[in-house]
Write a protein that holds these residues in place. Structure first.
Motif, PDB file in Angstrom:
ATOM      1  N   LYS A 207     -10.028 -34.885 -16.374  1.00  0.00           N
ATOM      2  CA  LYS A 207      -9.841 -36.301 -16.037  1.00  0.00           C
ATOM      3  C   LYS A 207     -10.231 -36.609 -14.594  1.00  0.00           C
ATOM      4  CE  LYS A 207      -4.913 -35.674 -15.052  1.00  0.00           C
ATOM      5  NZ  LYS A 207      -3.549 -36.156 -15.373  1.00  0.00           N
ATOM      6  N   LYS A 208     -10.319 -35.579 -13.759  1.00  0.00           N
ATOM      7  CA  LYS A 208     -10.736 -35.783 -12.371  1.00  0.00           C
ATOM      8  C   LYS A 208     -12.238 -35.633 -12.188  1.00  0.00           C
ATOM      9  CE  LYS A 208      -6.319 -34.225 -10.439  1.00  0.00           C
ATOM     10  NZ  LYS A 208      -5.679 -33.240  -9.535  1.00  0.00           N
ATOM     11  N   GLY A 209     -12.931 -35.289 -13.285  1.00  0.00           N
ATOM     12  CA  GLY A 209     -14.373 -35.122 -13.211  1.00  0.00           C
ATOM     13  C   GLY A 209     -14.813 -33.716 -12.864  1.00  0.00           C
ATOM     14  N   ASN A 210     -13.875 -32.777 -12.858  1.00  0.00           N
ATOM     15  CA  ASN A 210     -14.200 -31.383 -12.534  1.00  0.00           C
ATOM     16  C   ASN A 210     -14.572 -30.612 -13.791  1.00  0.00           C
ATOM     17  OD1 ASN A 210     -13.480 -31.739  -9.763  1.00  0.00           O
ATOM     18  ND2 ASN A 210     -11.325 -31.548 -10.350  1.00  0.00           N
ATOM     19  N   ILE A 211     -15.478 -29.660 -13.641  1.00  0.00           N
ATOM     20  CA  ILE A 211     -15.862 -28.799 -14.772  1.00  0.00           C
ATOM     21  C   ILE A 211     -14.692 -27.900 -15.134  1.00  0.00           C
ATOM     22  CG2 ILE A 211     -17.393 -26.945 -15.518  1.00  0.00           C
ATOM     23  CD1 ILE A 211     -19.553 -28.135 -13.737  1.00  0.00           C
ATOM     24  N   VAL A 212     -14.371 -27.849 -16.413  1.00  0.00           N
ATOM     25  CA  VAL A 212     -13.237 -27.054 -16.895  1.00  0.00           C
ATOM     26  C   VAL A 212     -13.663 -25.603 -17.103  1.00  0.00           C
ATOM     27  CG1 VAL A 212     -11.535 -26.769 -18.742  1.00  0.00           C
ATOM     28  CG2 VAL A 212     -12.207 -29.060 -17.998  1.00  0.00           C
ATOM     29  N   LYS A 213     -12.816 -24.697 -16.632  1.00  0.00           N
ATOM     30  CA  LYS A 213     -13.065 -23.269 -16.823  1.00  0.00           C
ATOM     31  C   LYS A 213     -11.902 -22.645 -17.578  1.00  0.00           C
ATOM     32  CE  LYS A 213     -15.770 -22.788 -12.549  1.00  0.00           C
ATOM     33  NZ  LYS A 213     -15.917 -22.058 -11.262  1.00  0.00           N
ATOM     34  N   ASN A 214     -12.189 -21.534 -18.265  1.00  0.00           N
ATOM     35  CA  ASN A 214     -11.120 -20.851 -18.986  1.00  0.00           C
ATOM     36  C   ASN A 214     -10.356 -19.927 -18.049  1.00  0.00           C
ATOM     37  OD1 ASN A 214     -12.752 -18.582 -18.650  1.00  0.00           O
ATOM     38  ND2 ASN A 214     -13.506 -18.614 -20.757  1.00  0.00           N
ATOM     39  N   SER A 216     -10.570 -16.904 -17.607  1.00  0.00           N
ATOM     40  CA  SER A 216     -11.417 -15.869 -16.999  1.00  0.00           C
ATOM     41  C   SER A 216     -12.362 -16.454 -15.945  1.00  0.00           C
ATOM     42  CB  SER A 216     -12.228 -15.145 -18.079  1.00  0.00           C
ATOM     43  OG  SER A 216     -11.379 -14.560 -19.038  1.00  0.00           O
ATOM     44  N   GLY A 217     -12.272 -17.770 -15.734  1.00  0.00           N
ATOM     45  CA  GLY A 217     -13.116 -18.407 -14.744  1.00  0.00           C
ATOM     46  C   GLY A 217     -14.485 -18.801 -15.264  1.00  0.00           C
ATOM     47  N   LYS A 218     -14.685 -18.689 -16.566  1.00  0.00           N
ATOM     48  CA  LYS A 218     -15.968 -19.029 -17.158  1.00  0.00           C
ATOM     49  C   LYS A 218     -15.992 -20.497 -17.552  1.00  0.00           C
ATOM     50  CE  LYS A 218     -19.191 -17.568 -20.793  1.00  0.00           C
ATOM     51  NZ  LYS A 218     -19.397 -16.658 -21.956  1.00  0.00           N
ATOM     52  N   ILE A 219     -17.110 -21.168 -17.262  1.00  0.00           N
ATOM     53  CA  ILE A 219     -17.262 -22.577 -17.614  1.00  0.00           C
ATOM     54  C   ILE A 219     -17.244 -22.737 -19.136  1.00  0.00           C
ATOM     55  CG2 ILE A 219     -18.819 -24.565 -17.555  1.00  0.00           C
ATOM     56  CD1 ILE A 219     -19.817 -23.566 -14.863  1.00  0.00           C
ATOM     57  N   ILE A 220     -16.459 -23.700 -19.599  1.00  0.00           N
ATOM     58  CA  ILE A 220     -16.365 -23.947 -21.043  1.00  0.00           C
ATOM     59  C   ILE A 220     -17.509 -24.873 -21.453  1.00  0.00           C
ATOM     60  CG2 ILE A 220     -14.944 -24.883 -22.898  1.00  0.00           C
ATOM     61  CD1 ILE A 220     -12.496 -24.140 -21.272  1.00  0.00           C
ATOM     62  N   SER A 221     -18.494 -24.304 -22.106  1.00  0.00           N
ATOM     63  CA  SER A 221     -19.665 -25.077 -22.527  1.00  0.00           C
ATOM     64  C   SER A 221     -20.302 -24.423 -23.741  1.00  0.00           C
ATOM     65  CB  SER A 221     -20.694 -25.159 -21.393  1.00  0.00           C
ATOM     66  OG  SER A 221     -21.179 -23.866 -21.081  1.00  0.00           O
ATOM     67  N   THR A 222     -21.217 -25.142 -24.368  1.00  0.00           N
ATOM     68  CA  THR A 222     -21.968 -24.599 -25.490  1.00  0.00           C
ATOM     69  C   THR A 222     -23.345 -25.254 -25.507  1.00  0.00           C
ATOM     70  OG1 THR A 222     -21.900 -24.159 -27.881  1.00  0.00           O
ATOM     71  CG2 THR A 222     -21.149 -26.318 -27.149  1.00  0.00           C
ATOM     72  N   LYS A 223     -24.282 -24.657 -26.243  1.00  0.00           N
ATOM     73  CA  LYS A 223     -25.672 -25.108 -26.155  1.00  0.00           C
ATOM     74  C   LYS A 223     -26.307 -25.366 -27.517  1.00  0.00           C
ATOM     75  CE  LYS A 223     -26.440 -22.631 -21.806  1.00  0.00           C
ATOM     76  NZ  LYS A 223     -27.242 -21.607 -21.104  1.00  0.00           N
ATOM     77  N   TYR A 224     -27.239 -26.327 -27.493  1.00  0.00           N
ATOM     78  CA  TYR A 224     -28.088 -26.633 -28.646  1.00  0.00           C
ATOM     79  C   TYR A 224     -29.530 -26.460 -28.164  1.00  0.00           C
ATOM     80  CZ  TYR A 224     -30.713 -29.593 -31.926  1.00  0.00           C
ATOM     81  OH  TYR A 224     -31.628 -30.080 -32.822  1.00  0.00           O
ATOM     82  N   THR A 225     -30.238 -25.534 -28.773  1.00  0.00           N
ATOM     83  CA  THR A 225     -31.581 -25.190 -28.318  1.00  0.00           C
ATOM     84  C   THR A 225     -32.643 -25.636 -29.316  1.00  0.00           C
ATOM     85  OG1 THR A 225     -30.704 -23.261 -27.166  1.00  0.00           O
ATOM     86  CG2 THR A 225     -33.080 -23.330 -27.523  1.00  0.00           C
ATOM     87  N   ILE A 226     -33.640 -26.350 -28.794  1.00  0.00           N
ATOM     88  CA  ILE A 226     -34.803 -26.733 -29.597  1.00  0.00           C
ATOM     89  C   ILE A 226     -35.957 -25.856 -29.136  1.00  0.00           C
ATOM     90  CG2 ILE A 226     -36.301 -28.620 -30.308  1.00  0.00           C
ATOM     91  CD1 ILE A 226     -34.133 -30.526 -29.208  1.00  0.00           C
TER      92      ILE A 226
END
Length: 364
Positions: A207-214, A216-226
């Motif tokens: 809610k503060k606009g910061n990237i969320v990490k788990n 373990s300090g890893k950024i929580i993200s996922t990818k879609y590749t074309i």
């Protein structure tokens, strides 16, 4: 040696038991051994204690708190629970608690003798542990812009009750593919060996606009590749179909497999559909098969081969056999009763007011 005497307690009160000697199995009332006075009374609760004095749980999560009454043989061991603030945490008669909102509240346990104990409940915001996209990759088989790559990405956040599920989408190459704030992906140019591939990344923002990490300090993200990848296999949704009437259609689908990527539902930009005999059946660019020959009870069965081939010149293809043959009506059933109003014309099948009944025709 004496024998054990077991008493069944029925009600509160006082009673006496007289013990006598026996003579050949008969009670000798002149030889009294003793008199025992039994007083039955409630054993009151002396205390109630929580096993845990503090509990932390996520909002929307449930847990159970346990409390014990002393002494162990108390007559009434009932416990009642109460929350100091039900807007933060609720508790039922069995000690099941649920976090409603972030904050702190106290649950009080009261025994049958009005002894009490308290447990501090801290409700925290659930941390996002991971996310998942509805798509992970798309294989481009042609230099043309594949329409199947223009998709709406949908992101699932874990746990589902975590708030502040704001997702930010970014493109690794905006000149090739764009993505808006809702996850709508648009391919701007075809993928070739020169420009390789493009990746759309979905990242969780708090809610503060910061990237969320788990944890373990890893950024929580996922990818879609074309990506443009050599086709390894083409697979149709059906290996054979049977159609029994001119004009009948069937929508075939095809899936393409890349060298490394998993299967992807093909579009007209990825594959080419052809028919071995257009007089019998045709197929359009989207895999829609249409029967062109008239079929009657005297028409011989004929088949046609539909071929689906990858556009990337790998010669990877698959075939579907389309059989056209007459299928007689085997059974007719109605969805409701048909009421004949004119019995004189019964043999003609005259149907009265309900002549619009739906019929189901089952072919052999």
């Amino acid at each position: 040696m004496g024998e054990a005497l077991y008493l069944e307690i029925l009600n509160q009160g006082t009673t006496t038991f007289d013990f006598y000697e026996t003579n050949n199995g008969n009670i000798d009332y002149y030889k009294s051994l003793c008199t025992v006075k039994v007083i039955v009374e409630d054993i009151k609760a002396e205390s109630v204690r929580f096993k845990q004095k503090e509990i932390t749980l996520d909002r929307e999560c449930t847990s159970k708190i346990e409390a014990n009454v002393e002494p162990w043989n108390v007559t009434d061991n009932a416990i009642t629970y109460k929350s100091s603030n039900e807007n933060i945490v609720t508790v039922d008669s069995k000690g099941n608690i649920k976090g409603i909102e972030v904050g702190t509240a106290t649950v009080t346990a009261t025994d049958s003798n009005n002894n009490t104990d308290t447990c501090k409940i801290t409700v925290t915001e659930a941390k996002i542990t991971g996310i998942k996209l509805n798509r992970t990759s798309y294989i481009c088989c042609s230099k043309k812009i594949p329409t199947g790559a223009n998709v709406m990405l949908k992101t699932t956040v874990f746990p589902s009750y975590a708030r502040y599920q704001r997702i930010v989408y970014t493109s690794s190459n905006k000149s090739i593919a764009s993505v808006d704030s809702t996850g709508k992906v648009k391919l701007l140019k075809g993928i070739s060996k020169a420009n390789g591939s493009v990746t759309i990344t979905a990242t969780v923002i708090d809610k503060k606009g910061n990237i969320v990490k788990n944890n373990s300090g890893k950024i929580i993200s996922t990818k879609y590749t074309i990506k443009r990848e050599k086709v390894n296999k083409v697979t149709p949704s059906k290996k054979s179909i049977t159609l029994s009437k001119k004009g009948r259609t069937y929508n075939l689908k095809a899936y393409v497999y890349g060298t490394k990527a998993k299967k992807t539902l093909a579009t007209s930009s990825d594959v080419i559909w052809t028919s071995s005999n257009k007089k019998i059946a045709t197929v359009d660019k989207n895999g829609k098969v249409t029967i062109r020959r008239k079929i009657t009870s005297k028409t011989k069965s004929k088949s046609v081969t539909i071929t689906v081939k990858a556009r990337d010149n790998t010669k990877k293809k698959a075939t579907i056999k389309v059989i056209t043959k007459y299928q007689p009506v085997k059974k007719i059933t109605t969805s409701r009763y048909i009421h004949f109003t004119n019995y004189t014309n019964f043999t003609k099948g005259s149907i009265g007011a309900k002549k619009n009944n739906k019929c189901k025709i089952q072919c052999g």
